[in-house]
Design a protein around this motif. Sequence first.
Motif, mmCIF file in Angstrom:
data_model
loop_
_atom_site.group_PDB
_atom_site.id
_atom_site.type_symbol
_atom_site.label_atom_id
_atom_site.label_comp_id
_atom_site.label_asym_id
_atom_site.label_seq_id
_atom_site.Cartn_x
_atom_site.Cartn_y
_atom_site.Cartn_z
ATOM 1 N N PRO A 48 1.084 -1.311 0.220
ATOM 2 C CA PRO A 48 0.059 0.187 -0.458
ATOM 3 C C PRO A 48 0.792 1.319 -0.066
ATOM 4 O O PRO A 48 2.195 1.212 -0.231
ATOM 5 C CB PRO A 48 -0.772 -0.411 1.280
ATOM 6 C CG PRO A 48 0.007 -1.750 1.918
ATOM 7 C CD PRO A 48 0.671 -1.881 0.921
ATOM 8 N N PRO A 49 0.234 2.361 -0.230
ATOM 9 C CA PRO A 49 0.805 3.741 -0.141
ATOM 10 C C PRO A 49 1.311 4.289 1.319
ATOM 11 O O PRO A 49 0.556 3.517 2.409
ATOM 12 C CB PRO A 49 0.106 4.662 -0.384
ATOM 13 C CG PRO A 49 -1.091 3.537 -1.058
ATOM 14 C CD PRO A 49 -0.920 2.362 -1.019
ATOM 15 N N PRO A 50 2.563 4.700 1.432
ATOM 16 C CA PRO A 50 3.384 4.830 2.666
ATOM 17 C C PRO A 50 2.352 5.539 3.638
ATOM 18 O O PRO A 50 1.247 6.456 2.890
ATOM 19 C CB PRO A 50 4.513 5.857 1.923
ATOM 20 C CG PRO A 50 4.862 5.569 0.729
ATOM 21 C CD PRO A 50 3.467 5.387 0.231
ATOM 22 N N ARG A 51 2.407 5.042 4.955
ATOM 23 C CA ARG A 51 1.653 5.825 6.231
ATOM 24 C C ARG A 51 3.194 6.902 6.710
ATOM 25 O O ARG A 51 4.054 5.741 7.161
ATOM 26 C CB ARG A 51 1.410 5.018 6.928
ATOM 27 C CG ARG A 51 0.170 3.539 6.243
ATOM 28 C CD ARG A 51 -0.431 3.230 7.024
ATOM 29 N NE ARG A 51 -1.016 3.927 8.442
ATOM 30 C CZ ARG A 51 -1.138 3.364 9.226
ATOM 31 N NH1 ARG A 51 -1.634 1.803 8.893
ATOM 32 N NH2 ARG A 51 -1.923 3.308 10.230
ATOM 33 N N ARG A 52 2.428 7.973 7.245
ATOM 34 C CA ARG A 52 3.923 8.531 8.252
ATOM 35 C C ARG A 52 3.951 7.888 9.564
ATOM 36 O O ARG A 52 2.735 7.583 10.000
ATOM 37 C CB ARG A 52 2.787 9.781 7.934
ATOM 38 C CG ARG A 52 4.162 10.555 9.486
ATOM 39 C CD ARG A 52 3.434 12.104 8.326
ATOM 40 N NE ARG A 52 4.050 13.395 7.774
ATOM 41 C CZ ARG A 52 3.946 14.014 7.860
ATOM 42 N NH1 ARG A 52 3.250 14.499 7.993
ATOM 43 N NH2 ARG A 52 5.092 14.734 7.051
ATOM 44 N N TYR A 54 5.214 4.910 10.057
ATOM 45 C CA TYR A 54 5.116 3.286 10.179
ATOM 46 C C TYR A 54 6.115 2.653 8.618
ATOM 47 O O TYR A 54 6.062 4.070 7.684
ATOM 48 C CB TYR A 54 3.569 3.087 9.481
ATOM 49 C CG TYR A 54 2.418 3.440 10.848
ATOM 50 C CD1 TYR A 54 2.972 2.196 11.560
ATOM 51 C CD2 TYR A 54 2.148 4.323 11.365
ATOM 52 C CE1 TYR A 54 1.561 2.576 12.120
ATOM 53 C CE2 TYR A 54 1.011 5.032 12.187
ATOM 54 C CZ TYR A 54 0.893 3.867 13.214
ATOM 55 O OH TYR A 54 -0.261 3.655 13.843
ATOM 56 N N TRP A 56 6.355 -0.739 6.907
ATOM 57 C CA TRP A 56 6.174 -1.631 6.029
ATOM 58 C C TRP A 56 6.810 -2.928 6.270
ATOM 59 O O TRP A 56 8.211 -2.844 5.840
ATOM 60 C CB TRP A 56 5.519 -1.798 4.099
ATOM 61 C CG TRP A 56 5.269 -3.106 3.565
ATOM 62 C CD1 TRP A 56 6.020 -3.978 3.080
ATOM 63 C CD2 TRP A 56 3.587 -3.261 3.854
ATOM 64 N NE1 TRP A 56 4.750 -4.497 3.029
ATOM 65 C CE2 TRP A 56 3.329 -4.400 2.396
ATOM 66 C CE3 TRP A 56 2.867 -2.855 4.405
ATOM 67 C CZ2 TRP A 56 2.368 -4.954 2.895
ATOM 68 C CZ3 TRP A 56 1.416 -3.678 4.355
ATOM 69 C CH2 TRP A 56 1.392 -4.907 3.702
ATOM 70 N N TRP A 75 1.834 -2.436 8.692
ATOM 71 C CA TRP A 75 2.068 -1.838 9.150
ATOM 72 C C TRP A 75 2.618 -2.449 10.106
ATOM 73 O O TRP A 75 2.089 -2.232 11.200
ATOM 74 C CB TRP A 75 1.440 -0.837 8.582
ATOM 75 C CG TRP A 75 1.226 -0.414 7.310
ATOM 76 C CD1 TRP A 75 0.014 -0.039 6.950
ATOM 77 C CD2 TRP A 75 1.868 0.142 6.717
ATOM 78 N NE1 TRP A 75 -0.173 0.159 5.840
ATOM 79 C CE2 TRP A 75 1.041 1.100 5.315
ATOM 80 C CE3 TRP A 75 3.230 1.374 6.558
ATOM 81 C CZ2 TRP A 75 1.597 1.615 3.978
ATOM 82 C CZ3 TRP A 75 4.274 1.187 5.204
ATOM 83 C CH2 TRP A 75 3.129 1.180 4.413
ATOM 84 N N ARG A 77 4.819 0.366 13.464
ATOM 85 C CA ARG A 77 5.254 1.261 13.853
ATOM 86 C C ARG A 77 6.765 2.179 14.486
ATOM 87 O O ARG A 77 7.403 0.952 14.566
ATOM 88 C CB ARG A 77 4.463 2.133 15.515
ATOM 89 C CG ARG A 77 5.007 3.490 15.793
ATOM 90 C CD ARG A 77 4.225 3.759 17.468
ATOM 91 N NE ARG A 77 2.936 3.838 17.298
ATOM 92 C CZ ARG A 77 2.300 4.669 17.243
ATOM 93 N NH1 ARG A 77 2.751 5.663 16.322
ATOM 94 N NH2 ARG A 77 0.929 4.738 16.736
#
Length: 124
Positions: A48-52, A54, A56, A75, A77
């Motif tokens: 999935p698209p990056p998460r601030r 976190y 992958w 994801w 932390r």
Amino acid sequence: MKKLALALSVGAASLLSVGALTVPTAVQAQPVITIQTPPPPPRYERVPPPRRGYVWAPGHYEWRGGRHVWIGGGWVRARPGYAYRPPEWRQDGGRWVYNSGRWDRDGDGVPNRYDRRPNNPYRN
């Protein structure tokens, strides 16, 4: 009524005791898994698209119940100052050894608990 209260208290106590045994902690010892069977090729996973905040953690195979079981990615932390090392299988003398995912402070790939100098800034 007393029987119901007793049954509920015994049930709650048993659930709490089971929960106390299965709650993960940050400092659990990871058992070393060594087997003769190589893991199957990794499955394709859409990242999935990056998460601030976190990182992958890709999917991987684990050895459970005498067979390889796919564990999907997710994801995790992020930990500032650390690099995430995903789980991996390595061949060692005809056997396969599982290394669980971990955080590495200096980027050398050696878990800090085994590294004599984990914060060496001059390491390649």
